[in-house]
Design a protein around this motif. Structure first.
Motif, PDB file in Angstrom:
ATOM      1  N   HIS A  10       0.850  -1.202   0.000  1.00 22.96           N
ATOM      2  CA  HIS A  10       0.000   0.000   0.000  1.00 22.96           C
ATOM      3  C   HIS A  10       0.884   1.250   0.000  1.00 22.96           C
ATOM      4  O   HIS A  10       1.277   1.742   1.054  1.00 22.96           O
ATOM      5  CB  HIS A  10      -0.928  -0.022   1.231  1.00 22.96           C
ATOM      6  N   ALA A  11       1.242   1.691  -1.214  1.00 20.86           N
ATOM      7  CA  ALA A  11       2.093   2.872  -1.351  1.00 20.86           C
ATOM      8  C   ALA A  11       1.591   3.725  -2.517  1.00 20.86           C
ATOM      9  O   ALA A  11       1.602   3.283  -3.667  1.00 20.86           O
ATOM     10  CB  ALA A  11       3.542   2.451  -1.597  1.00 20.86           C
ATOM     11  N   HIS A  12       1.123   4.935  -2.188  1.00 22.50           N
ATOM     12  CA  HIS A  12       0.680   5.882  -3.227  1.00 22.50           C
ATOM     13  C   HIS A  12       1.912   6.595  -3.765  1.00 22.50           C
ATOM     14  O   HIS A  12       2.682   7.176  -2.987  1.00 22.50           O
ATOM     15  CB  HIS A  12      -0.273   6.916  -2.644  1.00 22.50           C
ATOM     16  N   LEU A  13       2.081   6.558  -5.083  1.00 21.91           N
ATOM     17  CA  LEU A  13       3.304   7.117  -5.677  1.00 21.91           C
ATOM     18  C   LEU A  13       3.592   8.545  -5.202  1.00 21.91           C
ATOM     19  O   LEU A  13       4.663   8.839  -4.673  1.00 21.91           O
ATOM     20  CB  LEU A  13       3.200   7.068  -7.213  1.00 21.91           C
ATOM     21  N   ASN A  14       2.632   9.433  -5.372  1.00 23.09           N
ATOM     22  CA  ASN A  14       2.926  10.841  -5.052  1.00 23.09           C
ATOM     23  C   ASN A  14       2.950  11.135  -3.555  1.00 23.09           C
ATOM     24  O   ASN A  14       3.408  12.207  -3.149  1.00 23.09           O
ATOM     25  CB  ASN A  14       1.954  11.773  -5.778  1.00 23.09           C
ATOM     26  N   GLY A  15       2.505  10.206  -2.756  1.00 19.36           N
ATOM     27  CA  GLY A  15       2.631  10.363  -1.310  1.00 19.36           C
ATOM     28  C   GLY A  15       3.955   9.784  -0.814  1.00 19.36           C
ATOM     29  O   GLY A  15       4.313   9.927   0.353  1.00 19.36           O
ATOM     30  N   SER A  16       4.672   9.101  -1.709  1.00 18.22           N
ATOM     31  CA  SER A  16       5.903   8.395  -1.313  1.00 18.22           C
ATOM     32  C   SER A  16       7.168   9.157  -1.687  1.00 18.22           C
ATOM     33  O   SER A  16       8.272   8.654  -1.506  1.00 18.22           O
ATOM     34  CB  SER A  16       5.939   7.008  -1.979  1.00 18.22           C
ATOM     35  N   VAL A  17       7.017  10.375  -2.200  1.00 17.59           N
ATOM     36  CA  VAL A  17       8.170  11.135  -2.685  1.00 17.59           C
ATOM     37  C   VAL A  17       9.025  11.624  -1.509  1.00 17.59           C
ATOM     38  O   VAL A  17       8.522  12.273  -0.597  1.00 17.59           O
ATOM     39  CB  VAL A  17       7.705  12.348  -3.531  1.00 17.59           C
ATOM     40  N   SER A  54     -13.639   2.367   5.084  1.00 14.04           N
ATOM     41  CA  SER A  54     -13.793   2.862   6.464  1.00 14.04           C
ATOM     42  C   SER A  54     -12.515   3.458   7.035  1.00 14.04           C
ATOM     43  O   SER A  54     -12.099   3.126   8.134  1.00 14.04           O
ATOM     44  CB  SER A  54     -14.321   1.736   7.374  1.00 14.04           C
ATOM     45  N   GLU A  55     -11.931   4.366   6.272  1.00 13.94           N
ATOM     46  CA  GLU A  55     -10.752   5.088   6.771  1.00 13.94           C
ATOM     47  C   GLU A  55     -11.194   6.147   7.783  1.00 13.94           C
ATOM     48  O   GLU A  55     -10.421   6.572   8.636  1.00 13.94           O
ATOM     49  CB  GLU A  55     -10.019   5.738   5.589  1.00 13.94           C
ATOM     50  N   VAL A  56     -12.456   6.574   7.638  1.00 15.82           N
ATOM     51  CA  VAL A  56     -13.061   7.485   8.616  1.00 15.82           C
ATOM     52  C   VAL A  56     -14.347   6.818   9.132  1.00 15.82           C
ATOM     53  O   VAL A  56     -14.880   5.913   8.493  1.00 15.82           O
ATOM     54  CB  VAL A  56     -13.384   8.869   7.981  1.00 15.82           C
ATOM     55  N   PRO A  57     -14.844   7.274  10.304  1.00 17.51           N
ATOM     56  CA  PRO A  57     -16.101   6.692  10.795  1.00 17.51           C
ATOM     57  C   PRO A  57     -17.238   7.075   9.824  1.00 17.51           C
ATOM     58  O   PRO A  57     -17.024   7.870   8.932  1.00 17.51           O
ATOM     59  CB  PRO A  57     -16.305   7.377  12.163  1.00 17.51           C
ATOM     60  N   ARG A  93      -8.285  -6.959  -1.380  1.00 20.56           N
ATOM     61  CA  ARG A  93      -7.639  -6.458  -0.159  1.00 20.56           C
ATOM     62  C   ARG A  93      -8.334  -5.183   0.292  1.00 20.56           C
ATOM     63  O   ARG A  93      -8.994  -4.521  -0.513  1.00 20.56           O
ATOM     64  CB  ARG A  93      -6.138  -6.138  -0.392  1.00 20.56           C
ATOM     65  N   ILE A  94      -8.137  -4.859   1.576  1.00 18.56           N
ATOM     66  CA  ILE A  94      -8.749  -3.656   2.149  1.00 18.56           C
ATOM     67  C   ILE A  94      -7.641  -2.709   2.613  1.00 18.56           C
ATOM     68  O   ILE A  94      -6.718  -3.129   3.317  1.00 18.56           O
ATOM     69  CB  ILE A  94      -9.630  -4.038   3.364  1.00 18.56           C
ATOM     70  N   GLY A  95      -7.751  -1.435   2.215  1.00 24.12           N
ATOM     71  CA  GLY A  95      -6.825  -0.421   2.713  1.00 24.12           C
ATOM     72  C   GLY A  95      -7.391   0.188   3.989  1.00 24.12           C
ATOM     73  O   GLY A  95      -8.553   0.598   4.023  1.00 24.12           O
ATOM     74  N   HIS A  96      -6.594   0.193   5.036  1.00 22.21           N
ATOM     75  CA  HIS A  96      -6.959   0.754   6.347  1.00 22.21           C
ATOM     76  C   HIS A  96      -8.043  -0.043   7.087  1.00 22.21           C
ATOM     77  O   HIS A  96      -7.766  -0.723   8.052  1.00 22.21           O
ATOM     78  CB  HIS A  96      -7.361   2.237   6.255  1.00 22.21           C
ATOM     79  N   GLY A  97      -9.291   0.106   6.666  1.00 20.55           N
ATOM     80  CA  GLY A  97     -10.389  -0.567   7.373  1.00 20.55           C
ATOM     81  C   GLY A  97     -10.446  -0.170   8.842  1.00 20.55           C
ATOM     82  O   GLY A  97     -10.848  -0.959   9.701  1.00 20.55           O
ATOM     83  N   ILE A 144     -10.288 -11.520   3.518  1.00 21.70           N
ATOM     84  CA  ILE A 144      -9.731 -10.362   2.799  1.00 21.70           C
ATOM     85  C   ILE A 144      -8.631  -9.707   3.638  1.00 21.70           C
ATOM     86  O   ILE A 144      -8.900  -9.188   4.718  1.00 21.70           O
ATOM     87  CB  ILE A 144     -10.822  -9.303   2.511  1.00 21.70           C
ATOM     88  N   PRO A 145      -7.384  -9.737   3.136  1.00 24.04           N
ATOM     89  CA  PRO A 145      -6.289  -9.135   3.910  1.00 24.04           C
ATOM     90  C   PRO A 145      -6.470  -7.631   4.098  1.00 24.04           C
ATOM     91  O   PRO A 145      -7.044  -6.955   3.241  1.00 24.04           O
ATOM     92  CB  PRO A 145      -5.058  -9.405   3.044  1.00 24.04           C
ATOM     93  N   LEU A 146      -5.957  -7.136   5.227  1.00 23.26           N
ATOM     94  CA  LEU A 146      -5.969  -5.699   5.504  1.00 23.26           C
ATOM     95  C   LEU A 146      -4.576  -5.117   5.336  1.00 23.26           C
ATOM     96  O   LEU A 146      -3.595  -5.710   5.791  1.00 23.26           O
ATOM     97  CB  LEU A 146      -6.434  -5.441   6.946  1.00 23.26           C
ATOM     98  N   GLU A 147      -4.521  -3.956   4.691  1.00 19.86           N
ATOM     99  CA  GLU A 147      -3.268  -3.203   4.572  1.00 19.86           C
ATOM    100  C   GLU A 147      -3.296  -2.148   5.673  1.00 19.86           C
ATOM    101  O   GLU A 147      -4.165  -1.266   5.662  1.00 19.86           O
ATOM    102  CB  GLU A 147      -3.190  -2.523   3.204  1.00 19.86           C
ATOM    103  N   LEU A 148      -2.363  -2.249   6.625  1.00 12.04           N
ATOM    104  CA  LEU A 148      -2.427  -1.398   7.820  1.00 12.04           C
ATOM    105  C   LEU A 148      -1.245  -0.427   7.874  1.00 12.04           C
ATOM    106  O   LEU A 148      -0.088  -0.839   7.744  1.00 12.04           O
ATOM    107  CB  LEU A 148      -2.475  -2.280   9.065  1.00 12.04           C
ATOM    108  N   CYS A 149      -1.554   0.837   8.044  1.00 10.39           N
ATOM    109  CA  CYS A 149      -0.557   1.900   7.931  1.00 10.39           C
ATOM    110  C   CYS A 149      -0.574   2.723   9.221  1.00 10.39           C
ATOM    111  O   CYS A 149      -1.345   3.679   9.350  1.00 10.39           O
ATOM    112  CB  CYS A 149      -0.877   2.785   6.738  1.00 10.39           C
ATOM    113  N   LEU A 150       0.276   2.340  10.181  1.00 13.91           N
ATOM    114  CA  LEU A 150       0.193   2.915  11.538  1.00 13.91           C
ATOM    115  C   LEU A 150       0.451   4.423  11.567  1.00 13.91           C
ATOM    116  O   LEU A 150      -0.376   5.198  12.070  1.00 13.91           O
ATOM    117  CB  LEU A 150       1.177   2.188  12.467  1.00 13.91           C
TER     118      LEU A 150
END
Ligand SMILES: CNc1ncnc2c1ncn2[C@@H]1O[C@H](COP(=O)(O)O)[C@@H](O)[C@H]1O
Ligand SMILES: [Zn+2]
Length: 356
Positions: free
Chosen positions: A19-26, A205-208, A224-228, A250-256
């Motif tokens: 889970h890596a957004h190109l322009n957020g990874s610069v 569900s990145e936000v409530p 796959r699910i991003g955040h959840g 379904i695997p979760l991609e978790l970004c602390l």
């Protein structure tokens, strides 16, 4: 956390980044190069990254992406950004990377969505030909803010590239400001993507207050699910939703760090990683936006380990089990598992004598 505070074990640990957004990874050095290419924009460093101990609202994070997009608006920029990002992940010990990015059209520079994707693919091939030790794939992103029509157009493009990119384009990402738009408008496009064989990774569900949307999109089901973040009852979600995620495995991609700096999670120790990990559900540690959130994957593994008291063996298993969640075919999974077996003695610094 400064770079040198990350223990060498986490740097040497072979890792999978899903889970890596190109322009957020610069990274900072790349931003520096972009700023010097476009001094007239008057963009300063503080506008493109969130430093140690800093927090922003998610809304403010999305303002940051707008600034970066101003800096990255030609094929030349995209090529540089993508090659730099790939090499940085490789230097951090990432052996398999699924990059995602939203194809953009920039009339004033002649950039088209098609040439955008072609340029990312060119960067991936260039790194490969230079022998950079990382297998990179691409997920084409749909920005939920852009609505139904653009989503359909993106699916069509992704399908074309899936068929013509020698397995480099594997699927779709659904991302963008979670407070804008509704998933029901994107459902036909996502359904079409799934039917033609594109894998789906959806930010859910990145936000409530997105439970109804998540419930709907989980019926696809996504791969796959991003955040959840707010799916689990402990985070305000529901058992019914958890049951669906578990039923489809379904695997979760978790970004602390992303969640803590974006303030959707108050503290590292509150992160929903603990609920899913405890259940034994496939949970993959990822960076989201390593540039914007000033982190890298080694740091994220170390943070997970220190926050949730994981042993080195448990961390090894976490990175190893991520292999099963990649979108590339089984042959690639087998190759990666071989690589992990080969690297383990080096990472744990076993010596011949240890086994005597
Ligand atoms: C922080 N949490 C997040 N939630 C949702 N979407 C996010 C995101 N972080 C990044 N993006 C998505 O990725 C784009 C930037 O990379 P690309 O231009 O596509 O390479 C953002 O504009 C947004 O659409
Ligand atoms: Zn994301």
């Amino acid at each position: 956390m400064m770079d040198n505070e990350v223990d060498v074990f986490y740097r040497e640990l072979p890792k999978v980044e899903l889970h890596a957004h190109l322009n957020g990874s610069v990274s900072c050095p790349t931003i520096e190069k972009l700023i010097s290419r476009k001094p007239h924009l008057n963009i300063g460093h503080g506008m493109t990254a969130i430093g140690k101990g800093q927090r922003r609202t998610l809304d403010e994070c999305f303002q940051v992406f707008k600034v970066i997009h101003q800096l990255v608006d030609t094929e030349e920029d995209i090529l540089m950004v993508a090659t730099d990002v790939i090499k940085e992940f490789a230097a951090d010990g990432v052996k398999y990377l699924e990059l995602r990015s939203t194809p953009r059209e920039e009339k004033h520079t002649g950039l088209t969505k098609k040439s955008y994707i072609e340029t990312v693919i060119k960067a991936i091939k260039q790194c490969k030909s230079e022998g950079v030790d990382i297998d990179v794939r691409f997920l084409v992103a749909i920005d939920r803010r852009n609505g139904t029509e653009v989503a359909m157009e993106t699916v069509k493009l992704a399908e074309d590239f899936m068929l013509s990119s020698d397995g480099l384009v594997l699927g779709l990402d659904l991302s963008g400001d979670p407070t804008v738009g509704h998933g029901k408008d994107l459902l036909p496009a996502l359904q079409k993507a799934k039917n033609c064989g594109l894998k789906l990774s959806l930010h859910l569900s990145e936000v409530p207050s997105q439970l109804e949307e998540s419930d709907l999109l989980l019926d696809l089901p996504p791969d796959r699910i991003g955040h959840g973040t707010f799916l689990h009852p402990a985070m305000g979600g529901s058992q019914g939703i958890v049951d669906k995620v578990v039923k489809h495995n379904i695997p979760l991609e978790l970004c602390l760090t992303s969640n803590v700096k974006g303030q959707t999670v108050a503290r590292y120790s509150d992160h929903h990683f603990k609920h899913w990990y405890q259940m034994g559900h496939p949970s993959v540690i990822c960076t989201d936006d390593k540039g914007v959130f000033s982190t890298d994957l080694s740091q994220e593994y170390q943070l997970a380990a220190s926050t949730f008291d994981l042993s080195r063996e448990a961390v090894w298993k976490l990175s190893h089990d991520a292999i099963d969640c990649i979108f590339a075919p089984d042959t690639v999974k087998q190759q990666l598992k071989q690589k992990w077996i080969y690297l383990k003695p080096q990472v744990f610094h076993y010596r011949e004598t240890d086994s005597l």
